[in-house]
Design an enzyme around this catalytic site. Structure first.
Site, PDB file in Angstrom:
ATOM      1  N   ARG A 101     -34.930  12.766  -4.614  1.00 53.28           N
ATOM      2  CA  ARG A 101     -36.273  13.350  -4.685  1.00 53.28           C
ATOM      3  C   ARG A 101     -36.211  14.677  -5.424  1.00 53.28           C
ATOM      4  O   ARG A 101     -35.157  15.310  -5.515  1.00 53.28           O
ATOM      5  CB  ARG A 101     -36.841  13.581  -3.283  1.00 53.28           C
ATOM      6  CG  ARG A 101     -36.133  14.664  -2.472  1.00 53.28           C
ATOM      7  CD  ARG A 101     -37.027  15.216  -1.366  1.00 53.28           C
ATOM      8  NE  ARG A 101     -36.393  16.158  -0.471  1.00 53.28           N
ATOM      9  CZ  ARG A 101     -36.303  17.469  -0.676  1.00 53.28           C
ATOM     10  NH1 ARG A 101     -36.763  18.003  -1.806  1.00 53.28           N
ATOM     11  NH2 ARG A 101     -35.738  18.262   0.222  1.00 53.28           N
ATOM     12  N   ASN A 103     -36.880  18.639  -5.978  1.00 52.27           N
ATOM     13  CA  ASN A 103     -36.861  19.837  -5.145  1.00 52.27           C
ATOM     14  C   ASN A 103     -37.574  20.955  -5.909  1.00 52.27           C
ATOM     15  O   ASN A 103     -38.655  20.739  -6.437  1.00 52.27           O
ATOM     16  CB  ASN A 103     -35.420  20.198  -4.752  1.00 52.27           C
ATOM     17  CG  ASN A 103     -35.358  21.049  -3.499  1.00 52.27           C
ATOM     18  OD1 ASN A 103     -36.109  20.813  -2.543  1.00 52.27           O
ATOM     19  ND2 ASN A 103     -34.483  22.032  -3.478  1.00 52.27           N
ATOM     20  N   GLU A 121     -32.015  14.580   2.243  1.00 53.75           N
ATOM     21  CA  GLU A 121     -31.108  15.231   3.188  1.00 53.75           C
ATOM     22  C   GLU A 121     -30.791  14.328   4.384  1.00 53.75           C
ATOM     23  O   GLU A 121     -31.676  13.684   4.934  1.00 53.75           O
ATOM     24  CB  GLU A 121     -31.717  16.548   3.686  1.00 53.75           C
ATOM     25  CG  GLU A 121     -31.720  17.627   2.617  1.00 53.75           C
ATOM     26  CD  GLU A 121     -32.407  18.899   3.061  1.00 53.75           C
ATOM     27  OE1 GLU A 121     -31.752  19.940   3.076  1.00 53.75           O
ATOM     28  OE2 GLU A 121     -33.599  18.838   3.387  1.00 53.75           O
ATOM     29  N   ASP A 204     -31.504  29.694  -1.987  1.00 56.11           N
ATOM     30  CA  ASP A 204     -32.585  28.701  -2.021  1.00 56.11           C
ATOM     31  C   ASP A 204     -33.534  29.038  -3.176  1.00 56.11           C
ATOM     32  O   ASP A 204     -33.136  29.001  -4.330  1.00 56.11           O
ATOM     33  CB  ASP A 204     -33.263  28.687  -0.641  1.00 56.11           C
ATOM     34  CG  ASP A 204     -34.025  27.406  -0.360  1.00 56.11           C
ATOM     35  OD1 ASP A 204     -34.532  26.791  -1.314  1.00 56.11           O
ATOM     36  OD2 ASP A 204     -34.149  27.022   0.821  1.00 56.11           O
TER      37      ASP A 204
END
Length: 299
Positions: A101, A103, A121, A204
């Site tokens: 997918r 991100n 995940e 992140d």
């Protein structure tokens, strides 16, 4: 230096709040809930959040010049019409990897949308390794892959002179720099800019300020850190009252406010009791620096 103030401005808890983008025209903050599969818009004047549900995990949202928004969701680049809540697919990626997918993503200064992929995940920050790639969606809706062998494609932004792309693959625990050709949108010469310390958590989301310094949200580190790309040194840490800080952007009327998204996914009841506002949106003021207005996707 002015005193820093941190407040939770959206206390609704999102599973994985991410991809904050200030929409100047509306005076609102856009963000997504990845596994909640929602695109959200918070209005500071009313304190209300509006949201649109989508049919796949959504990694990131960006402004679109022609109106509405562009999304990186599931394995598609898609367009969202906010008014009628319709979603149109613009392009697909990773069709040979059904478990992947999108991100994080961001629009470059020329109006191309860059976003990266990862495998779904197994639990927070645990994935099948080396499955992701970084892609660019061009305004004509063609897609180019920059590189693959990525674990969790994450934060990105550009230097003020537009010659360098900064990029995070979370599980490398590094912020990388790449030469970036703004004419073509091609990247090259990837190198390490900063390696996170163990107590800083997992890098992140990321944004740049008007002084050319990078701000990185540190997942499980409960902080945003400021990095000087000239020296490769961390020069400031701002700690938040929650551990799962996910991304950050500047916003507000003069881009002097920082907005930080967070997650509550994977937290047990005891952890949630200690940090009940995990998954909320935070505003940081008094940083003494401003941000850069986001670019809209040109296609």
């Amino acid at each position: 230096m002015s005193s820093i103030k941190i407040e939770c401005v959206v206390s609704e808890t999102y599973k994985i709040g991410e991809s904050p983008v200030w929409e100047e025209k509306e005076g609102t903050l856009l963000f997504v809930d990845i596994t909640g599969q929602k695109v959200c818009r918070w209005d500071p004047s009313t304190k209300k959040v509006q949201s649109v549900s989508v049919e796949a995990p959504i990694g990131s949202v960006a402004l679109r010049k022609s109106g509405g928004y562009v999304l990186a969701m599931g394995n598609t680049f898609s367009a969202l019409n906010w008014e009628d809540q319709s979603v149109t697919t613009l392009a697909r990626v990773d069709e040979d990897k059904p478990n992947n997918r999108f991100n994080d993503g961001k629009v470059d200064p020329e109006g191309r949308f860059l976003a990266g992929t990862m495998s779904q995940e197994i639990r927070p920050a645990v994935v099948e390794r080396n499955q992701g790639s970084l892609f660019t969606l061009y305004p004509d809706h063609s897609v180019v892959k920059h590189f693959d062998m990525v674990d969790i494609s994450n934060g990105l932004d550009w230097s003020l002179d537009h010659k360098t792309l900064y990029y995070i693959d979370s599980l490398s625990f590094k912020v990388d720099a790449l030469d970036y050709d703004m004419k073509t949108g091609k990247s090259s010469n990837r190198r390490t800019l900063y390696k996170l310390q163990q107590d800083e958590g997992i890098p992140d989301g990321m944004c740049i300020d008007a002084e050319g310094k990078l701000w990185v949200a540190c997942y499980n580190g409960g902080r945003v850190i400021r990095i000087d790309p000239e020296t490769g040194k961390q020069i400031q840490t701002v700690k938040l009252p929650i551990d799962k800080t996910t991304s950050c952007c500047f916003g507000g009327p003069d881009y002097s406010e920082m907005y930080v998204t967070s997650a509550c996914d994977g937290m047990d009841e005891d952890w949630k009791k200690r940090q009940p506002q995990s998954g909320g949106i935070y505003k940081i003021t008094g940083l003494g620096v401003k941000g850069i207005a986001p670019t809209a996707f040109a296609g």
